[in-house]
Design a protein around this motif. Structure first.
Motif, PDB file in Angstrom:
ATOM      1  N   ARG A 124       5.209  -4.020  -6.129  1.00  0.00           N
ATOM      2  CA  ARG A 124       5.698  -4.298  -7.480  1.00  0.00           C
ATOM      3  C   ARG A 124       5.719  -5.803  -7.739  1.00  0.00           C
ATOM      4  O   ARG A 124       5.373  -6.263  -8.834  1.00  0.00           O
ATOM      5  N   ALA A 125       6.146  -6.565  -6.737  1.00  0.00           N
ATOM      6  CA  ALA A 125       6.200  -8.020  -6.901  1.00  0.00           C
ATOM      7  C   ALA A 125       4.805  -8.608  -7.109  1.00  0.00           C
ATOM      8  O   ALA A 125       4.636  -9.585  -7.847  1.00  0.00           O
ATOM      9  N   LEU A 126       3.814  -8.017  -6.452  1.00  0.00           N
ATOM     10  CA  LEU A 126       2.438  -8.474  -6.601  1.00  0.00           C
ATOM     11  C   LEU A 126       1.793  -7.957  -7.889  1.00  0.00           C
ATOM     12  O   LEU A 126       0.725  -8.437  -8.284  1.00  0.00           O
ATOM     13  N   GLY A 127       2.428  -6.952  -8.512  1.00  0.00           N
ATOM     14  CA  GLY A 127       1.888  -6.388  -9.743  1.00  0.00           C
ATOM     15  C   GLY A 127       0.759  -5.405  -9.518  1.00  0.00           C
ATOM     16  O   GLY A 127      -0.113  -5.253 -10.375  1.00  0.00           O
ATOM     17  N   HIS A 128       0.788  -4.725  -8.355  1.00  0.00           N
ATOM     18  CA  HIS A 128      -0.284  -3.795  -8.037  1.00  0.00           C
ATOM     19  C   HIS A 128       0.286  -2.514  -7.461  1.00  0.00           C
ATOM     20  O   HIS A 128       1.423  -2.471  -6.974  1.00  0.00           O
ATOM     21  N   GLU A 129      -0.519  -1.456  -7.501  1.00  0.00           N
ATOM     22  CA  GLU A 129      -0.124  -0.159  -6.976  1.00  0.00           C
ATOM     23  C   GLU A 129      -0.948   0.175  -5.740  1.00  0.00           C
ATOM     24  O   GLU A 129      -2.036  -0.378  -5.524  1.00  0.00           O
ATOM     25  N   LYS A 130      -0.429   1.111  -4.947  1.00  0.00           N
ATOM     26  CA  LYS A 130      -1.081   1.470  -3.689  1.00  0.00           C
ATOM     27  C   LYS A 130      -2.487   1.995  -3.896  1.00  0.00           C
ATOM     28  O   LYS A 130      -3.399   1.725  -3.103  1.00  0.00           O
ATOM     29  N   ASP A 131      -2.710   2.744  -4.979  1.00  0.00           N
ATOM     30  CA  ASP A 131      -4.013   3.363  -5.190  1.00  0.00           C
ATOM     31  C   ASP A 131      -5.098   2.365  -5.590  1.00  0.00           C
ATOM     32  O   ASP A 131      -6.271   2.718  -5.688  1.00  0.00           O
ATOM     33  N   GLU A 132      -4.719   1.108  -5.835  1.00  0.00           N
ATOM     34  CA  GLU A 132      -5.716   0.104  -6.202  1.00  0.00           C
ATOM     35  C   GLU A 132      -6.651  -0.225  -5.043  1.00  0.00           C
ATOM     36  O   GLU A 132      -7.720  -0.800  -5.253  1.00  0.00           O
ATOM     37  N   ALA A 133      -6.257   0.129  -3.832  1.00  0.00           N
ATOM     38  CA  ALA A 133      -7.153  -0.065  -2.693  1.00  0.00           C
ATOM     39  C   ALA A 133      -8.436   0.741  -2.854  1.00  0.00           C
ATOM     40  O   ALA A 133      -9.484   0.382  -2.301  1.00  0.00           O
ATOM     41  N   GLU A 134      -8.362   1.825  -3.643  1.00  0.00           N
ATOM     42  CA  GLU A 134      -9.540   2.674  -3.823  1.00  0.00           C
ATOM     43  C   GLU A 134     -10.633   1.984  -4.636  1.00  0.00           C
ATOM     44  O   GLU A 134     -11.794   2.396  -4.609  1.00  0.00           O
ATOM     45  N   SER A 135     -10.278   0.937  -5.357  1.00  0.00           N
ATOM     46  CA  SER A 135     -11.273   0.218  -6.165  1.00  0.00           C
ATOM     47  C   SER A 135     -11.927  -0.927  -5.404  1.00  0.00           C
ATOM     48  O   SER A 135     -12.638  -1.740  -5.998  1.00  0.00           O
ATOM     49  N   PHE A 136     -11.706  -0.969  -4.107  1.00  0.00           N
ATOM     50  CA  PHE A 136     -12.240  -2.061  -3.283  1.00  0.00           C
ATOM     51  C   PHE A 136     -13.751  -2.253  -3.442  1.00  0.00           C
ATOM     52  O   PHE A 136     -14.217  -3.385  -3.637  1.00  0.00           O
ATOM     53  N   PRO A 137     -14.581  -1.201  -3.385  1.00  0.00           N
ATOM     54  CA  PRO A 137     -16.031  -1.417  -3.536  1.00  0.00           C
ATOM     55  C   PRO A 137     -16.396  -2.068  -4.867  1.00  0.00           C
ATOM     56  O   PRO A 137     -17.248  -2.977  -4.909  1.00  0.00           O
ATOM     57  N   THR A 174     -11.636  -0.587   9.163  1.00  0.00           N
ATOM     58  CA  THR A 174     -11.623   0.505  10.135  1.00  0.00           C
ATOM     59  C   THR A 174     -12.013   1.757   9.360  1.00  0.00           C
ATOM     60  O   THR A 174     -11.694   1.890   8.182  1.00  0.00           O
ATOM     61  N   GLY A 175     -12.701   2.661   9.983  1.00  0.00           N
ATOM     62  CA  GLY A 175     -12.996   3.940   9.348  1.00  0.00           C
ATOM     63  C   GLY A 175     -13.746   3.802   8.041  1.00  0.00           C
ATOM     64  O   GLY A 175     -14.899   3.395   7.979  1.00  0.00           O
ATOM     65  N   GLU A 176     -13.068   4.134   6.934  1.00  0.00           N
ATOM     66  CA  GLU A 176     -13.656   4.129   5.602  1.00  0.00           C
ATOM     67  C   GLU A 176     -14.223   2.768   5.237  1.00  0.00           C
ATOM     68  O   GLU A 176     -15.249   2.655   4.571  1.00  0.00           O
ATOM     69  N   GLY A 177     -13.551   1.712   5.665  1.00  0.00           N
ATOM     70  CA  GLY A 177     -14.027   0.377   5.356  1.00  0.00           C
ATOM     71  C   GLY A 177     -15.386   0.079   5.939  1.00  0.00           C
ATOM     72  O   GLY A 177     -16.171  -0.690   5.364  1.00  0.00           O
ATOM     73  N   ALA A 178     -15.712   0.688   7.070  1.00  0.00           N
ATOM     74  CA  ALA A 178     -17.026   0.488   7.670  1.00  0.00           C
ATOM     75  C   ALA A 178     -18.119   1.045   6.771  1.00  0.00           C
ATOM     76  O   ALA A 178     -19.197   0.450   6.628  1.00  0.00           O
ATOM     77  N   ARG A 179     -17.858   2.180   6.129  1.00  0.00           N
ATOM     78  CA  ARG A 179     -18.823   2.751   5.191  1.00  0.00           C
ATOM     79  C   ARG A 179     -19.010   1.843   3.979  1.00  0.00           C
ATOM     80  O   ARG A 179     -20.136   1.637   3.498  1.00  0.00           O
ATOM     81  N   ILE A 180     -17.906   1.277   3.494  1.00  0.00           N
ATOM     82  CA  ILE A 180     -17.981   0.376   2.344  1.00  0.00           C
ATOM     83  C   ILE A 180     -18.827  -0.841   2.676  1.00  0.00           C
ATOM     84  O   ILE A 180     -19.677  -1.268   1.890  1.00  0.00           O
ATOM     85  N   ALA A 181     -18.620  -1.414   3.857  1.00  0.00           N
ATOM     86  CA  ALA A 181     -19.405  -2.572   4.279  1.00  0.00           C
ATOM     87  C   ALA A 181     -20.876  -2.222   4.373  1.00  0.00           C
ATOM     88  O   ALA A 181     -21.753  -3.009   3.966  1.00  0.00           O
ATOM     89  N   ALA A 182     -21.177  -1.046   4.915  1.00  0.00           N
ATOM     90  CA  ALA A 182     -22.576  -0.630   5.070  1.00  0.00           C
ATOM     91  C   ALA A 182     -23.260  -0.452   3.726  1.00  0.00           C
ATOM     92  O   ALA A 182     -24.387  -0.917   3.521  1.00  0.00           O
ATOM     93  N   GLU A 183     -22.593   0.217   2.792  1.00  0.00           N
ATOM     94  CA  GLU A 183     -23.200   0.470   1.495  1.00  0.00           C
ATOM     95  C   GLU A 183     -23.365  -0.802   0.677  1.00  0.00           C
ATOM     96  O   GLU A 183     -24.280  -0.914  -0.143  1.00  0.00           O
ATOM     97  N   ALA A 184     -22.478  -1.785   0.900  1.00  0.00           N
ATOM     98  CA  ALA A 184     -22.592  -3.060   0.196  1.00  0.00           C
ATOM     99  C   ALA A 184     -23.571  -4.002   0.881  1.00  0.00           C
ATOM    100  O   ALA A 184     -23.921  -5.044   0.314  1.00  0.00           O
TER     101      ALA A 184
END
Length: 376
Positions: A124-137, A174-184
């Protein structure tokens, strides 16, 4: 002693760990001090991390701290491990790294992670929600577009002085992030060394799915973990005690505390649950004498096919920590640098701009009870 390939890059991630009884400012000053030491020893990169609202970690503004590190050094590559992209607007991140690259050309790395604040209050202090991590790509795509001038999220807007500059991006994962790195088509920083099966699965998945990009023609893997060197195995294991207890404390009491001296920790009465987390925090890390660490590090590189190793080690005794990094430099066969940043004794040193195979690197970790993102 080292059985690593000649010139193999070994790098450092420092999390600016606070100690009991000290102000956080001391941890930040010691990060800069460690960076100067790492440069002299021949380490390839020196990265700093992003954590918010964590009592035991002073590093909350990685690009600011990276500027201090870069200003205090002259040759080692400097970057972030990482900037947590969901916490920031991509244009602002591009501008910050554009300033860094303009001030310290050819030395800046942009490690990016997908974590958000660990607690609801921090988010809340940062002004962001947990699900915003899904928009990382999508955020990575926009961020890189600010550098190339191809972003389409905000037509007619340009990031200055970032546009036209080339700051190597890395994905911490880790895990899902490795796929994101590969696709990018970006370099991957992945931990940790002690959970070898999971690490190998992530690396294999990354290499299999990698798509060449303008930023990296081939996969580039940085494996990260804790490595401790001391005169004896028992002494090396004792250096792991403060961080192991901080982890156990965070997982049972909800706060990641400053590091405490091992002699006090060893006298604590722990619950069975705390003892389990504590023992787990001590297990599996690469630790021991220079000879043993040299063998284990070479084996880890062989098993993972890593292009680079990133070491993230902390302990209460700062002088013992410096001694560990000195021992690791010898174990890894690093070429020391002279006062001006040049290799000493006629050595070639570690490549100053690009690591092997045309890659650059990236790093993100899994948050742990009050931490933001770590490798290892």
């Amino acid at each position: 002693m080292s059985t690593l390939p000649p010139g193999f890059p070994v790098s450092v991630l420092d999390r600016s760990r606070a100690r009991e009884g000290e102000e956080p400012s001391q941890a930040l000053r010691d990060t800069v001090r460690l960076a100067r030491e790492a440069e002299a020893l021949g380490y390839h990169r020196f990265w700093v991390s992003e954590h918010h609202g964590v009592p035991g970690v002073a590093g909350s503004a990685p690009t600011v701290l990276a500027a201090a590190v870069a200003a205090a050094t002259s040759a080692i590559r400097v970057g972030t491990g990482g900037v947590m992209l969901p916490n920031h607007r991509p244009m602002v991140v591009a501008e910050q790294f554009g300033v860094l690259e303009s001030l310290f050309p050819g030395r800046i790395d942009m490690g990016l992670g997908r974590s958000v604040g660990f607690t609801d209050g921090v988010r809340r202090a940062l002004g962001h929600e947990k699900d915003e991590a899904e928009s990382f790509p999508e955020r990575i795509e926009e961020l890189l577009g600010w550098f190339t001038g191809t972003q389409t999220a905000h037509p007619g807007v340009h990031a200055r002085p970032a546009e036209g500059l080339r700051v190597p991006p890395f994905v911490l994962a880790t895990g899902e992030g490795a796929r994101i790195a590969a696709e990018a088509g970006l370099p991957l920083v992945v931990g940790d060394l002690r959970r070898r099966g999971r690490l190998l699965a992530a690396v294999d998945a990354y290499r299999a799915a990698f798509r060449p990009s303008a930023w990296a023609a081939e996969p580039y893997v940085v494996v990260a973990g804790t490595v401790v060197v001391a005169p004896t195995e028992a002494e090396a294991r004792r250096l792991l005690v403060p961080e192991a207890w901080a982890l156990a404390h965070s997982r049972t009491r909800g706060k990641f505390p400053p590091l405490a001296p091992p002699e006090r920790i060893e006298g604590l009465a722990m619950t069975d649950r705390q003892r389990g987390f504590y023992e787990d925090g001590l297990a599996g890390h690469l630790h021991g004498t220079e000879e043993r660490v040299a063998e284990e590090l070479a084996l880890a590189v062989k098993e993972t096919g890593a292009d680079e190793v990133l070491v993230t080690t902390s302990t209460y005794d700062r002088e013992a920590l410096l001694a560990s990094y000195r021992g690791l430099a010898r174990a890894a066969g690093l070429t020391p640098r002279g006062a001006g940043g040049e290799p000493r004794d006629g050595g070639e040193g570690v490549p100053g701009v690009a690591p092997r195979n045309g890659g650059e690197g990236v790093l993100e970790g899994t948050p742990r009870n009050g931490e933001e993102a770590d490798i290892g």
